[in-house]
Design a protein around this motif. Structure first.
Motif, mmCIF file in Angstrom:
data_model
loop_
_atom_site.group_PDB
_atom_site.id
_atom_site.type_symbol
_atom_site.label_atom_id
_atom_site.label_comp_id
_atom_site.label_asym_id
_atom_site.label_seq_id
_atom_site.Cartn_x
_atom_site.Cartn_y
_atom_site.Cartn_z
ATOM 1 N N UNK B 301 0.835 -1.194 0.000
ATOM 2 C CA UNK B 301 0.000 0.000 0.000
ATOM 3 C C UNK B 301 0.878 1.256 0.000
ATOM 4 N N UNK B 302 1.945 1.156 0.825
ATOM 5 C CA UNK B 302 2.880 2.276 0.921
ATOM 6 C C UNK B 302 3.525 2.553 -0.436
ATOM 7 N N UNK B 303 3.913 1.411 -1.043
ATOM 8 C CA UNK B 303 4.572 1.526 -2.344
ATOM 9 C C UNK B 303 3.597 2.087 -3.369
ATOM 10 N N UNK B 304 2.380 1.599 -3.248
ATOM 11 C CA UNK B 304 1.354 2.083 -4.171
ATOM 12 C C UNK B 304 1.141 3.590 -3.981
ATOM 13 N N UNK B 305 1.116 3.905 -2.655
ATOM 14 C CA UNK B 305 0.955 5.319 -2.345
ATOM 15 C C UNK B 305 2.120 6.132 -2.932
ATOM 16 N N UNK B 306 3.337 5.580 -2.782
ATOM 17 C CA UNK B 306 4.526 6.249 -3.327
ATOM 18 C C UNK B 306 4.419 6.394 -4.831
#
Lengths: 335, 539
Positions: B301-306
């Motif tokens: 999710x974090x990566x997606x957010x990034x």
């Protein structure tokens, strides 16, 4: 030891010890003892006032009892020989139905038959249900079979409905027998004058009738004719004190009585002691119907069974008593 | 335990329980036996009652036979009930009871026949017992009344007394012979005329009392001797034994059933416990996996957010960075169209130059984006060629110098020993050009950019140093991210792509990058690239 008999014997012994002077007094004691011996006896019981039966079965049984459909020619019903308006028998020496072989014995009354310890003259049947096959199958009576009777009944919607209403299995030998027996059990005749006297109705009997009962007991008739049916609870040889058949002559198979059932020599000429209930309206008498009148029958019994003749007055008194044994069939007319 | 094994095991237990229950069902029910025993007790009581009633009748204590008849009827009813022994399953029990009942039935039938005879004989006896004294007394009194017959009266009295005495003591041989002898005496006497019948009656009843008394007493004894009581006891004993066995077997069955059920319960409990334990372990594992998955999910999710952020940054950045040169090109083109003929050649040239600069900037930016995009998707082409590195660097510096404004200077130191290297010329160009232009861009006017190229073993080292604004420490971790721009860049224009391209180009060469920077004092980038790829190329 019996009170009566003990006193009676003791008194007799006392009487014998003393001679001459004391004799009369002892004989008086003896008579007292004998009176006592008789009075403690209640040899006859009244017929119960009510018999518990199933009303529906009884009604169906009565219908069957009166219906000549039981016979293949539609000519014979149970009532042909057991006339309920006429003492529960046929009033004949031996029944002789048209188109049937003549009967060998006199027809016993159906009334109070349920109180007899055995059925038929030879006592061959313990129960009403068991004896039913005799009138059904005998060539002298219905001359048919249960199967035929049941088939005939099954052709009748009214009978089919009547049976189905009582017996889940419908018309079967069991249900057929059960209904007829239920009716037969209801054929009792309570409230005879004698029974009412036994129950305490002091003036139900005349002095003459009481005298007759007294002789009936003292003379010995009571030895066999006792119990609720005034007979019907034991076997006895016909001709205890004198040979009945030798003097009558022409012995037939029917005269062998219980021997025909047991084949034991000691049972030759042995019969079920018949009930004296309603005896005044059920003549002729004896297994062979040989006695036309009550007087005749009483005298024959007295001679052959008790070993001593009765004078006419005694016979007359006993007959007067016997006439008080005529009861009332609650389900129909007075027999 | 596998599911199949458990099913087999449960089926076996159920089967065992079923067998036990079935056995239990087919066992004789002790309650049924209890009924039989109650019946046999009733039969014993009835049997005893018959004996009592027979004795009472013999003694004239009862007046009629209805009681005996009723007892006999009841006896037959109970006997018929008893003979339905089909409830007794055990063959041994059944045999014992059935044979006992057979004996009992036979003795009861024998007794019934004796009782019937007794009733008949006793009736006759009682008739004579009752009538004999009356007849004898009458005869005696009649004889005593006449002097001629007084002697006969005594003889009649003898008969009367002896017969009555016999009735009192029926078992006495002496009494019997005295009675018989008195009868015999009387029977041979000459009877007065007209009194024959009276004598005959007295003698007949006297003889009846003597004969039947003996006979009826013998019958009474026979009736009492019929072993119906002991036969009933035998049946009762057999029933008791059967009942005891039935109870024992029922107990045994109960134990078997209990143990089977207990086994089933224990087995199932163990199974359940094991399964619970297993599932607990599985749950722990699952929880761990779940946590792991959750962590991954959070990371993704974090990566997606990034990525989303990157995308939005890219869009905003590119739109801005492209719009600006496009606007320059558009305005210069429009101006040239409108005023070009009236403008001086110098002014026209200026606008053409603006257009060219803007186009070149866009081209460079597109080029950078392509490099980054390809690199990120692993498709960056690395095409090493043999290159005289010193010469190549000289050319590059010469080409770069004209881009410098007068406010900056470049000091280049190129090691002649660099000789040949095997590198991707295009990528190397990206590296060096970007570093040099950055050094210039972020240096204040009058700043000096030092560029040194040297050989360090089998590596070529490029060092670019400036006296510029420096790179803040907090920006350094994100320095090579696309579109990231340092917090201290102010109004200095840039795309945030240059260093991202540099880093990827260096990675393509398996080189290294070092950074040393002080904010406000300057920055030094040191890039080290292996030369050794040469032999790979040769091969």
């Amino acid at each position: 030891m019996s009170h009566g008999l003990a006193i009676f014997v003791a008194t007799a012994l006392v009487a014998c010890n003393g001679e001459g002077a004391t004799e009369t007094a002892d004989v008086n004691l003896l008579e007292t003892a004998q009176t006592r011996a008789v009075s403690i006896d209640d040899p006859i019981e009244p017929i119960p006032l009510r018999v518990e039966v199933d009303a529906r079965k009884r009604a169906l049984g009565e219908r069957l009892f009166r219906d000549p459909i039981l016979s293949p020619d539609g000519a014979v019903a149970c009532t042909t020989c057991h006339d309920l308006a006429n003492g529960g028998d046929d009033g004949r020496t031996k029944s002789d139905i048209v188109g049937r072989t003549p009967a060998l014995v006199n027809t016993p009354s159906i009334f109070n038959a349920a109180f007899n310890f055995r059925l038929h003259w030879g006592g061959g049947y313990d129960e009403l249900a068991a004896q039913l096959k005799v009138p059904i199958e005998s060539p002298r009576v219905m001359a048919t079979s249960f199967d035929e009777v049941l088939s005939r009944l099954r052709t009748r919607p009214d009978y089919r409905d009547a049976f189905a209403g009582i017996y889940p299995e419908g018309i079967t030998q069991r249900s057929f027998t059960d209904a007829i027996v239920e009716f037969e059990r209801s054929l009792v005749t309570p409230n005879a004058a004698f029974d009412r006297w036994l129950r305490g109705e002091a003036d139900a009997l005349t002095e003459r009738e009481k005298e007759g009962y007294s002789i009936f007991k003292s003379h010995g008739c009571i030895s066999c004719h006792q119990g609720v049916n005034v007979g019907g609870n034991m076997f006895q040889k016909l001709g205890v004190m004198r040979e009945f058949f030798e003097e009558r002559g022409t012995v037939t198979e029917a005269d062998l009585g219980r021997y025909n059932v047991t084949k034991r020599d000691e049972d030759r000429h042995v019969f079920r002691v018949p009930s004296l209930r309603n005896v005044a309206v059920t003549g002729p008498y004896f297994h062979d119907g040989s006695a036309e009148t009550l007087e005749e029958a009483v005298q024959i019994m007295s001679v052959y069974q008790l070993g001593r003749p009765l004078d006419d007055d005694q016979v007359d008194a006993i007959v007067a008593f016997l006439r008080t044994l005529t009861g009332r069939y609650e389900g129909g007319t007075r027999p | 335990m596998s599911r199949a094994a458990r099913a087999v095991w449960i089926a076996a237990l159920l089967g065992a329980a079923g067998l036990a229950a079935d056995g239990w069902r087919t066992e004789p029910d002790p309650r049924v036996l209890d009924h039989y025993r109650r019946d046999i007790r009733e039969l014993q009581a009835l049997d005893a009652r018959i004996d009592g009633q027979v004795m009472q009748s013999r003694q004239a204590l009862v007046a009629h036979y209805d009681g005996i008849v009723q007892t006999m009827t009841d006896t037959n009813t109970v006997l018929a009930r008893l003979e339905r022994v089909e409830d007794l399953e055990g063959p041994a029990d059944r045999e014992r009871v059935v044979s006992g009942l057979g004996a009992l039935r036979a003795s009861l039938a024998e007794k019934a026949a004796l009782v019937e005879s007794f009733k008949s004989e006793n009736a006759i006896l009682r008739n004579s017992v009752r009538y004999f004294p009356i007849a004898a007394k009458r005869l005696r009194d009649e004889l005593a009344a006449s002097p001629e017959t007084q002697r006969l009266a005594a003889d009649v009295n003898d008969v009367l007394v002896s017969v009555l005495e016999l009735n009192e003591t029926p078992s006495s041989e002496e009494a019997w012979s005295r009675a018989q002898s008195s009868i015999d005496t009387l029977s041979v006497l000459v009877v007065p005329l007209g009194m024959e019948e009276d004598f005959e009656v007295v003698l007949r009843h006297a003889q009846t009392v003597v004969d039947r008394g003996v006979r009826v007493d013998a019958m009474t004894a026979d009736i009492l001797a019929v072993p119906s009581a002991s036969d009933a006891v035998a049946v009762d004993t057999a029933l008791e034994r059967a009942m005891r066995d039935a109870y024992r077997r029922a107990d045994h069955r109960k134990i078997v059933l209990f143990v089977t059920l207990l086994g089933a319960v224990v087995g199932l409990s163990v199974d359940i416990i094991l399964r619970l334990r297993r599932s607990a372990a599985q749950e722990r594992k699952a929880t761990a996996r779940l946590a792991e998955a959750n962590e991954i999910l959070v990371r993704e999710k974090e990566r997606e957010r990034e990525l989303l952020e990157l995308k939005s940054r890219f869009i905003s950045m590119t739109s801005h960075e492209f719009r600006t040169p496009l606007a320059v090109i558009l305005s210069s083109t429009e101006l040239l169209e409108a005023y070009g003929e009236r403008w001086t050649p110098a002014k026209r040239a200026d606008h053409f130059a603006r257009i060219k600069d803007a186009t070149a900037g866009m081209e460079q930016m597109l080029d950078s984006i392509l490099v980054i995009g390809k690199s990120d998707s692993g498709k960056l082409e690395y095409n090493p060629v043999r290159l005289d590195l010193a010469r190549w660097t000289h050319h590059l510096v010469d080409a770069f110098r004209p881009t410098l404004t007068k406010s900056h200077s470049l000091e280049a130191s190129i090691d002649a020993a660099l000789a040949e290297a095997c590198v991707d010329e295009k990528l190397l160009n990206h590296i060096v050009t970007n570093l040099l232009s950055n050094a210039v861009k972020y240096s204040p006017a009058g700043g000096v950019v030092r560029f040194a190229v040297k050989r360090d073993g089998d590596r070529a080292v490029f060092v670019v140093t400036d006296d510029g604004i420096g790179i803040p420490a907090q920006d350094q971790p994100m320095l090579f991210d696309s579109f990231h721009r340092c917090s201290n860049v102010g109004h200095i224009r840039g795309t945030g792509l240059g260093l991202a391209v540099v880093k990827r180009a260096i990675e393509a060469h398996r080189g290294e990058l070092h950074l040393a920077s002080d904010v406000g004092r300057g920055t030094t980038f040191t890039v080290s690239i292996p030369l050794g790829a040469l032999h790979e190329l040769v091969e």
